[in-house]
Design a protein around this motif. Structure first.
Motif, mmCIF file in Angstrom:
data_model
loop_
_atom_site.group_PDB
_atom_site.id
_atom_site.type_symbol
_atom_site.label_atom_id
_atom_site.label_comp_id
_atom_site.label_asym_id
_atom_site.label_seq_id
_atom_site.Cartn_x
_atom_site.Cartn_y
_atom_site.Cartn_z
ATOM 1 N N LEU A 1 0.832 -1.213 0.000
ATOM 2 C CA LEU A 1 0.000 0.000 0.000
ATOM 3 C C LEU A 1 0.860 1.254 0.000
ATOM 4 C CD1 LEU A 1 -2.991 -0.383 2.478
ATOM 5 C CD2 LEU A 1 -3.116 0.424 0.136
ATOM 6 N N THR A 2 1.942 1.204 0.753
ATOM 7 C CA THR A 2 2.855 2.345 0.814
ATOM 8 C C THR A 2 3.383 2.690 -0.573
ATOM 9 O OG1 THR A 2 3.504 1.729 3.050
ATOM 10 C CG2 THR A 2 4.977 3.206 1.865
ATOM 11 N N LYS A 3 3.810 1.664 -1.292
ATOM 12 C CA LYS A 3 4.338 1.895 -2.645
ATOM 13 C C LYS A 3 3.237 2.449 -3.554
ATOM 14 C CE LYS A 3 7.640 -1.919 -2.370
ATOM 15 N NZ LYS A 3 8.977 -1.353 -2.270
ATOM 16 N N GLY A 4 2.048 1.879 -3.418
ATOM 17 C CA GLY A 4 0.920 2.349 -4.228
ATOM 18 C C GLY A 4 0.558 3.787 -3.895
ATOM 19 N N TYR A 5 0.607 4.111 -2.612
ATOM 20 C CA TYR A 5 0.268 5.459 -2.157
ATOM 21 C C TYR A 5 1.250 6.480 -2.742
ATOM 22 C CZ TYR A 5 -1.266 9.180 0.946
ATOM 23 O OH TYR A 5 -1.763 10.352 1.435
ATOM 24 N N PHE B 1 9.237 8.129 2.667
ATOM 25 C CA PHE B 1 9.490 6.685 2.608
ATOM 26 C C PHE B 1 10.794 6.361 1.891
ATOM 27 C CE2 PHE B 1 4.732 6.328 3.143
ATOM 28 C CZ PHE B 1 4.784 5.728 4.394
ATOM 29 N N GLY B 2 11.181 7.216 0.958
ATOM 30 C CA GLY B 2 12.427 6.988 0.229
ATOM 31 C C GLY B 2 13.635 7.600 0.920
ATOM 32 N N GLU B 3 13.395 8.262 2.049
ATOM 33 C CA GLU B 3 14.450 8.966 2.796
ATOM 34 C C GLU B 3 15.252 9.912 1.897
ATOM 35 O OE1 GLU B 3 16.046 6.556 6.240
ATOM 36 O OE2 GLU B 3 15.297 4.938 4.973
ATOM 37 N N LYS B 4 14.462 10.707 1.160
ATOM 38 C CA LYS B 4 15.078 11.661 0.231
ATOM 39 C C LYS B 4 14.672 13.083 0.589
ATOM 40 C CE LYS B 4 14.982 8.438 -3.600
ATOM 41 N NZ LYS B 4 14.014 7.918 -4.563
ATOM 42 N N LYS B 5 15.172 14.002 -0.216
ATOM 43 C CA LYS B 5 14.801 15.394 -0.010
ATOM 44 C C LYS B 5 13.405 15.648 -0.579
ATOM 45 C CE LYS B 5 19.489 17.249 0.135
ATOM 46 N NZ LYS B 5 19.625 16.967 1.565
ATOM 47 N N ALA B 6 12.680 16.537 0.090
ATOM 48 C CA ALA B 6 11.303 16.835 -0.308
ATOM 49 C C ALA B 6 11.252 17.516 -1.675
ATOM 50 C CB ALA B 6 10.647 17.726 0.735
ATOM 51 N N THR B 7 10.194 17.226 -2.422
ATOM 52 C CA THR B 7 9.923 17.985 -3.653
ATOM 53 C C THR B 7 8.658 18.825 -3.462
ATOM 54 O OG1 THR B 7 8.638 16.144 -4.558
ATOM 55 C CG2 THR B 7 10.970 16.231 -5.143
#
Lengths: 189, 189
Positions: A128-132, B85-91
């Motif tokens: 779900l996280t990936k889909g979100y 979730f990707g532990e990246k910088k915000a866009t």
């Protein structure tokens, strides 16, 4: 069912016994090109894990125009989730674009699996996280992306789909005219 | 923190001991109107549960035009999830539209809570499910909805936000001009 196990074990490991339990909730269905998995007004009983083939999910407006919400290929999950989780009738259509095999899962089974096996609750949460995240990105692209950018993003994220899906559907998905899409195809950056 | 417990217990019951553990991962933050929670380029360290106040999350395009992805009021969760979730910088940007209190949760804490307490994994899965469904509906509305329909849907789903948010932001969110929105306001069905 080996493919199901492999798919789940990309995220959580299951014992043989656990997998026997998990798989008891899934039913295999074969679908031919142009067949519908679900149509507007049908009870949205199942979520689908696609083992092979390609589908598109779309909304049909009052004028009969298709608006493509999502494509789905191998190892993707797909459903009219508003209807599925709310146990209501579908407002979307899902149609097969290339002969397919899917595994069908009822909401009751999904919830039972999640309650019984913490691992499966984790699996569904990760999915779900990936889909979100993919949906959040799609919203931004619909709001702000110009055709060039949407096309590039689609090609980068889904190179496999780009080759397999007829251009007219990609144009619909991207919300661009077919002429614009043809121009982008012939002049990629 | 009582509000946190009440919020979680709408979905799962927690023992006092469990709640002590859960709350140890949350940090309270007060935010004034016009302050940013996060801006493009910041590390997206936190997910936010809004206890009070209103926020809007938006993407800023090259021409400096805002595209509103989401509003969020009391009891909503919000983050630039792709970055979080990707532990990246915000866009994306998140800005405060009315003085607010939020609880901040790091990804590491979220994952630890989910791993340790099946109940919390369930809680987060249920929340994500609702968010996923809302996003799927928003995509359909962006693809297919005419201004009248988008306006009605927004009013039906979020009557509270409709009253509190300046019209210009609602117009932006709906992707309609302010003139169209004014017309819809004065001629509701």
């Amino acid at each position: 069912m080996d493919r199901l196990r492999k798919h789940i074990e990309e995220i959580v490991d299951l014992s043989d016994e656990e997998f026997e339990y998990v798989k008891s909730f899934f039913v295999l269905k074969r679908v031919k090109k142009h067949q519908y998995l679900i149509q507007e007004g049908d009870q949205a009983t199942f979520e689908y894990l696609i083992l092979s083939g390609i589908f598109r999910m779309f909304y049909l407006d009052e004028e009969g125009k298709e608006h493509i919400v999502q494509f789905a290929g191998e190892n993707w999950w797909m459903a009219d989730y508003q209807a599925y989780f709310g146990e209501k009738k579908a407002t979307l259509h899902i149609t097969c674009m290339a002969d397919a095999e899917v595994l069908c899962l009822k909401l009751e089974g999904r919830e039972k699996l999640s309650a019984k096996l913490h691992k499966m609750e984790h699996f569904f949460r990760v999915k779900l996280t990936k889909g979100y995240v993919a949906q959040q990105r799609r919203i931004i692209s619909l709001l702000a992306g110009n055709p060039q950018r949407r096309y590039e993003e689609f090609g980068r994220l889904y190179p496999h789909l780009m080759q397999q899906i007829p251009k007219k559907y990609i144009a619909e998905y991207l919300g661009v005219s077919r002429e614009t899409l043809s121009r982008l195809y012939s002049n990629p950056k």
